[in-house]
Design an enzyme around this catalytic site. Structure first.
Site, PDB file in Angstrom:
ATOM      1  N   ASP A  74      -2.865  -0.863  -7.392  1.00  0.00           N
ATOM      2  CA  ASP A  74      -3.441  -2.051  -6.737  1.00  0.00           C
ATOM      3  C   ASP A  74      -3.942  -1.691  -5.344  1.00  0.00           C
ATOM      4  O   ASP A  74      -3.768  -0.561  -4.880  1.00  0.00           O
ATOM      5  CB  ASP A  74      -2.411  -3.189  -6.665  1.00  0.00           C
ATOM      6  CG  ASP A  74      -1.200  -2.847  -5.803  1.00  0.00           C
ATOM      7  OD1 ASP A  74      -0.737  -1.697  -5.852  1.00  0.00           O
ATOM      8  OD2 ASP A  74      -0.715  -3.726  -5.061  1.00  0.00           O
ATOM      9  N   GLU A 135       2.153  -2.756  -5.565  1.00  0.00           N
ATOM     10  CA  GLU A 135       2.855  -2.101  -4.455  1.00  0.00           C
ATOM     11  C   GLU A 135       2.601  -2.863  -3.168  1.00  0.00           C
ATOM     12  O   GLU A 135       3.470  -2.993  -2.316  1.00  0.00           O
ATOM     13  CB  GLU A 135       2.382  -0.649  -4.329  1.00  0.00           C
ATOM     14  CG  GLU A 135       3.214   0.219  -3.397  1.00  0.00           C
ATOM     15  CD  GLU A 135       2.755   0.197  -1.949  1.00  0.00           C
ATOM     16  OE1 GLU A 135       3.441   0.791  -1.111  1.00  0.00           O
ATOM     17  OE2 GLU A 135       1.709  -0.419  -1.625  1.00  0.00           O
TER      18      GLU A 135
HETATM   19 ZN   LIG Z   1      -0.579   2.132  -0.304  1.00  0.00          ZN
END
Ligand SMILES: [Zn+2]
Length: 368
Positions: A74, A135
């Protein structure tokens, strides 16, 4: 154009956001299979409203041992319609979006490293790859990754800003904080004494709780404030504040949380208002020292590549926090990007290309 650069361009132009990494995952999986990896996707996304899981790939080897590589799929929220171009030896966006080198540089570097190892024909150990989701949302993806699948004792999270050669050897603990104050509505003109003003107490808490840099290794911040008042002539009966705190010292984080809870209770004492606080510790601090195998191996790698090693600590959480928490010694490695999470994000072309070589060298030096 170098293949790693081509792949980088292709991936950053593929729209993606945390909780919707589908297109990136579907692009990465066949690449890993082609390289001879076993590939599986878990159901991490389903725990937080996402449509994609973490990708776990293994390239078995003939030598003993195992090394873990990690990057996240992401990107920062402003990452749709990225138009990358090369300018003065750097890849930049058109200035209206991020570049998403954080962390697609890590993704392509790992793929390139695997490709190089295959092409070299040299024997190698087991190589484990975790491409995580969400994340950027408090490391949500790796929170649900089944760590028991991993055999590696050391790992590298290719997800740090800076020129290649930089190691982020420590990161803080982080906690999400929530304050909810429950008051009582009443007509502000006819009977203000019958009301309990939730907004006023919440504001007092935010005004007096320590924020900013608390000490050399700790910070705190309150950033979102919702007051639930329904009209200006009604006493506000509900207020909610969201914030966070981090510290490289986990004990200090716990102490802050304790004081935070105590202070919020103290503010409403005897007022009739009720406060509910929540502190969700989302990741735990780690600190890998230079004498540890994980960094000693990098010293060999950078020496071989003619690069200078720079070991620093950071104040941002990363998937490396989770791996360390589960007993895998793991540090962050820079791949040449700067100003991530801003429209000025860029990456040195030279560093990106060398990042693939770095992954290859980690595996080769590990074998020695
Ligand atoms: Zn990162």
């Amino acid at each position: 154009m170098e293949r790693i650069l081509e792949e980088f361009f292709e991936l950053v132009k593929t729209d993606c956001i945390s909780k919707d990494e589908r297109k990136i995952a579907d692009w990465v999986k066949p690449k890993l299979l082609e390289l001879g990896c076993t590939v599986e996707e878990d159901d991490a996304g389903s725990h937080f409203g996402g449509n994609t899981g973490n990708i776990f790939a293994v390239l078995e080897g003939t030598l003993p041992g195992s090394v873990l590589f990690n990057a996240h799929m992401d990107r920062d929220a402003n990452g749709f319609g990225i138009q990358p171009r090369i300018e003065d030896g750097k890849v930049v966006s058109d200035g209206t979006t991020v570049l998403a080198a954080d962390d697609l540089a890590g993704v392509v570097a790992i793929l390139d490293g695997l490709r190089r190892i295959k092409a070299s024909g040299k024997p190698h150990c087991r190589i484990e790859v975790v491409f995580s989701v969400s994340e950027e949302k408090e490391l949500s993806g790796s929170r649900y990754f089944d760590m028991s699948k991993l055999q590696s004792k050391i790992g590298y999270c290719i997800d740090s800003p800076g020129r290649i050669g930089r190691i982020v050897a420590g990161a803080p603990s982080g906690a999400q904080l929530k304050i909810e104050v429950f008051g009582k509505a009443a007509h502000s003109g006819n009977g203000p004494e019958k009301g309990i003003d939730a907004l006023k107490y919440a504001a007092k808490m935010v005004a007096n709780l320590p924020t900013g840099r608390l000490d050399s290794e700790s910070t705190a911040n309150y950033a979102i404030f919702h007051a639930g008042g329904s009209a200006t002539n009604v006493i506000c009966d509900y207020a909610c504040v969201l914030g966070e705190t981090r510290s490289r010292n986990h004990e200090k984080l716990l102490q802050y949380i304790e004081k935070f809870e105590q202070y919020c209770q103290q503010v409403v004492e005897g007022t009739g208002a009720v406060v509910k606080t929540e502190a969700d510790i989302t990741y735990k601090a780690f600190n890998v020292t230079e004498d540890q195998p994980c960094i000693q191996l990098m010293k060999k790698v950078y020496d071989k590549m003619g690069l200078t090693m720079l070991v620093e600590t950071g104040m941002g959480g990363m998937d490396a926090n989770r791996f360390n928490e589960h007993g895998i010694q793991c540090v962050g490695l820079a791949s040449g990007y700067f100003n991530n999470h801003s429209n000025g994000e860029h990456i040195y072309v030279e560093d990106l290309i060398r990042a693939g070589e770095m992954v290859e060298q980690i595996v080769l030096c590990y074998a020695d």
